[in-house]
Design a protein around this motif. Sequence first.
Motif, PDB file in Angstrom:
ATOM      1  N   VAL A   5       0.848  -1.194   0.000  1.00  8.65           N
ATOM      2  CA  VAL A   5       0.000   0.000   0.000  1.00  8.65           C
ATOM      3  C   VAL A   5       0.882   1.242   0.000  1.00  8.65           C
ATOM      4  O   VAL A   5       1.871   1.323   0.739  1.00  8.65           O
ATOM      5  N   LEU A   6       0.525   2.212  -0.837  1.00  8.79           N
ATOM      6  CA  LEU A   6       1.230   3.487  -0.873  1.00  8.79           C
ATOM      7  C   LEU A   6       0.459   4.497  -0.032  1.00  8.79           C
ATOM      8  O   LEU A   6      -0.687   4.829  -0.337  1.00  8.79           O
ATOM      9  N   GLY A 105       2.639  18.106  -4.258  1.00  3.51           N
ATOM     10  CA  GLY A 105       3.150  16.817  -4.688  1.00  3.51           C
ATOM     11  C   GLY A 105       2.156  15.707  -4.417  1.00  3.51           C
ATOM     12  O   GLY A 105       1.996  14.780  -5.216  1.00  3.51           O
ATOM     13  N   ALA A 106       1.462  15.802  -3.287  1.00  2.29           N
ATOM     14  CA  ALA A 106       0.477  14.786  -2.923  1.00  2.29           C
ATOM     15  C   ALA A 106      -0.644  14.695  -3.957  1.00  2.29           C
ATOM     16  O   ALA A 106      -1.092  13.604  -4.310  1.00  2.29           O
ATOM     17  N   MET A 107      -1.077  15.856  -4.453  1.00  5.63           N
ATOM     18  CA  MET A 107      -2.147  15.853  -5.449  1.00  5.63           C
ATOM     19  C   MET A 107      -1.668  15.252  -6.773  1.00  5.63           C
ATOM     20  O   MET A 107      -2.442  14.625  -7.505  1.00  5.63           O
ATOM     21  N   MET A 108      -0.374  15.410  -7.071  1.00  7.55           N
ATOM     22  CA  MET A 108       0.186  14.788  -8.276  1.00  7.55           C
ATOM     23  C   MET A 108       0.181  13.271  -8.133  1.00  7.55           C
ATOM     24  O   MET A 108      -0.128  12.543  -9.079  1.00  7.55           O
ATOM     25  N   VAL A 109       0.525  12.786  -6.931  1.00  3.60           N
ATOM     26  CA  VAL A 109       0.513  11.343  -6.686  1.00  3.60           C
ATOM     27  C   VAL A 109      -0.905  10.808  -6.779  1.00  3.60           C
ATOM     28  O   VAL A 109      -1.154   9.759  -7.383  1.00  3.60           O
ATOM     29  N   LYS A 110      -1.847  11.523  -6.200  1.00  4.68           N
ATOM     30  CA  LYS A 110      -3.247  11.090  -6.218  1.00  4.68           C
ATOM     31  C   LYS A 110      -3.751  10.935  -7.648  1.00  4.68           C
ATOM     32  O   LYS A 110      -4.500   9.999  -7.959  1.00  4.68           O
ATOM     33  N   GLU A 111      -3.337  11.857  -8.514  1.00  4.42           N
ATOM     34  CA  GLU A 111      -3.785  11.820  -9.910  1.00  4.42           C
ATOM     35  C   GLU A 111      -3.151  10.660 -10.670  1.00  4.42           C
ATOM     36  O   GLU A 111      -3.817   9.971 -11.439  1.00  4.42           O
ATOM     37  N   SER A 112      -1.854  10.436 -10.433  1.00  8.41           N
ATOM     38  CA  SER A 112      -1.148   9.404 -11.193  1.00  8.41           C
ATOM     39  C   SER A 112      -1.303   8.012 -10.591  1.00  8.41           C
ATOM     40  O   SER A 112      -1.161   7.009 -11.291  1.00  8.41           O
ATOM     41  N   TYR A 113      -1.612   7.935  -9.289  1.00  6.99           N
ATOM     42  CA  TYR A 113      -1.749   6.637  -8.618  1.00  6.99           C
ATOM     43  C   TYR A 113      -2.937   6.725  -7.661  1.00  6.99           C
ATOM     44  O   TYR A 113      -2.778   6.913  -6.451  1.00  6.99           O
ATOM     45  N   PRO A 114      -4.170   6.613  -8.198  1.00  9.23           N
ATOM     46  CA  PRO A 114      -5.388   6.800  -7.388  1.00  9.23           C
ATOM     47  C   PRO A 114      -5.518   5.833  -6.214  1.00  9.23           C
ATOM     48  O   PRO A 114      -6.256   6.111  -5.269  1.00  9.23           O
ATOM     49  N   SER A 184      -7.114   1.071   6.558  1.00 11.13           N
ATOM     50  CA  SER A 184      -7.166   1.469   5.148  1.00 11.13           C
ATOM     51  C   SER A 184      -6.837   0.307   4.213  1.00 11.13           C
ATOM     52  O   SER A 184      -7.128   0.371   3.020  1.00 11.13           O
ATOM     53  N   LYS A 185      -6.233  -0.742   4.740  1.00  7.90           N
ATOM     54  CA  LYS A 185      -5.930  -1.909   3.907  1.00  7.90           C
ATOM     55  C   LYS A 185      -7.203  -2.579   3.383  1.00  7.90           C
ATOM     56  O   LYS A 185      -7.141  -3.403   2.473  1.00  7.90           O
ATOM     57  N   ASN A 186      -8.354  -2.217   3.947  1.00  6.39           N
ATOM     58  CA  ASN A 186      -9.620  -2.765   3.492  1.00  6.39           C
ATOM     59  C   ASN A 186     -10.386  -1.823   2.564  1.00  6.39           C
ATOM     60  O   ASN A 186     -11.533  -2.109   2.194  1.00  6.39           O
ATOM     61  N   LEU A 187      -9.775  -0.716   2.195  1.00  5.01           N
ATOM     62  CA  LEU A 187     -10.434   0.201   1.266  1.00  5.01           C
ATOM     63  C   LEU A 187     -10.668  -0.482  -0.081  1.00  5.01           C
ATOM     64  O   LEU A 187      -9.809  -1.214  -0.572  1.00  5.01           O
ATOM     65  N   VAL A 188     -11.812  -0.206  -0.670  1.00  5.10           N
ATOM     66  CA  VAL A 188     -12.152  -0.813  -1.960  1.00  5.10           C
ATOM     67  C   VAL A 188     -11.134  -0.436  -3.026  1.00  5.10           C
ATOM     68  O   VAL A 188     -10.728  -1.272  -3.843  1.00  5.10           O
ATOM     69  N   LYS A 189     -10.658   0.818  -3.016  1.00  3.16           N
ATOM     70  CA  LYS A 189      -9.797   1.283  -4.104  1.00  3.16           C
ATOM     71  C   LYS A 189      -8.458   0.560  -4.163  1.00  3.16           C
ATOM     72  O   LYS A 189      -7.792   0.576  -5.193  1.00  3.16           O
ATOM     73  N   ILE A 190      -8.042  -0.077  -3.060  1.00  2.61           N
ATOM     74  CA  ILE A 190      -6.779  -0.821  -3.104  1.00  2.61           C
ATOM     75  C   ILE A 190      -7.013  -2.329  -3.069  1.00  2.61           C
ATOM     76  O   ILE A 190      -6.069  -3.098  -2.883  1.00  2.61           O
ATOM     77  N   ASN A 191      -8.260  -2.727  -3.254  1.00  2.00           N
ATOM     78  CA  ASN A 191      -8.575  -4.157  -3.234  1.00  2.00           C
ATOM     79  C   ASN A 191      -9.328  -4.618  -4.476  1.00  2.00           C
ATOM     80  O   ASN A 191     -10.068  -5.596  -4.441  1.00  2.00           O
TER      81      ASN A 191
END
Length: 202
Positions: A5-6, A105-114, A184-191
Amino acid sequence: MTKGVLYVFSAPSGCGKGTVLTELRKRMPELKYSVSATTRAPREGEVDGVHYYFVSRERFDELVETGGMLEHATFCGNSYGTPKEKVFECLDNGIDVILEIETKGAMMVKESYPEAVMIFMLPPSIGELRNRLENRHSETEEVIDGRVKEAAREIAVAENYDYVFVNDDVSEAVETLYRIMTVSKNLVKINQDLIKGVLDKC
């Protein structure tokens, strides 16, 4: 193998993020702290690959142009950024990674790696933040005014993060951050792969 997880962690200057992350490291020694690349020269005692990856301007620009940076920015004539290859290598090997970066920088990461889990730490108040900065006795009033103004700008961006919490007590803040990272390891977006895997077994 489950992918790592990032985590993207941001907080205004003076909010105590360094102290909180130092304590978190004791709780989560397996967590990988991302090392940024920079074009500035090493300061005394800094080690390449530990404090920063010290690279030439040409190499930095090449990484940006070829999509090799998760995020990047320029401050006082020097460029800073997060090399994508190092981060993704850890994630692909099931290792969780945390980036401690400012909001742009955080918003750039969010855009490139949702899939990134976005976490923002707040001060109890702007007034308390100013008190903390003044108690350092290391900066002029003019510099402190600038930091407070920048903090207000950053806090306004917090609504774009997944989680937000207040650092009013270091031990409580560390516990809160630890719980956020665990749940957060159970968030849908990373599962998504987990969901797809179950469906494929139908």
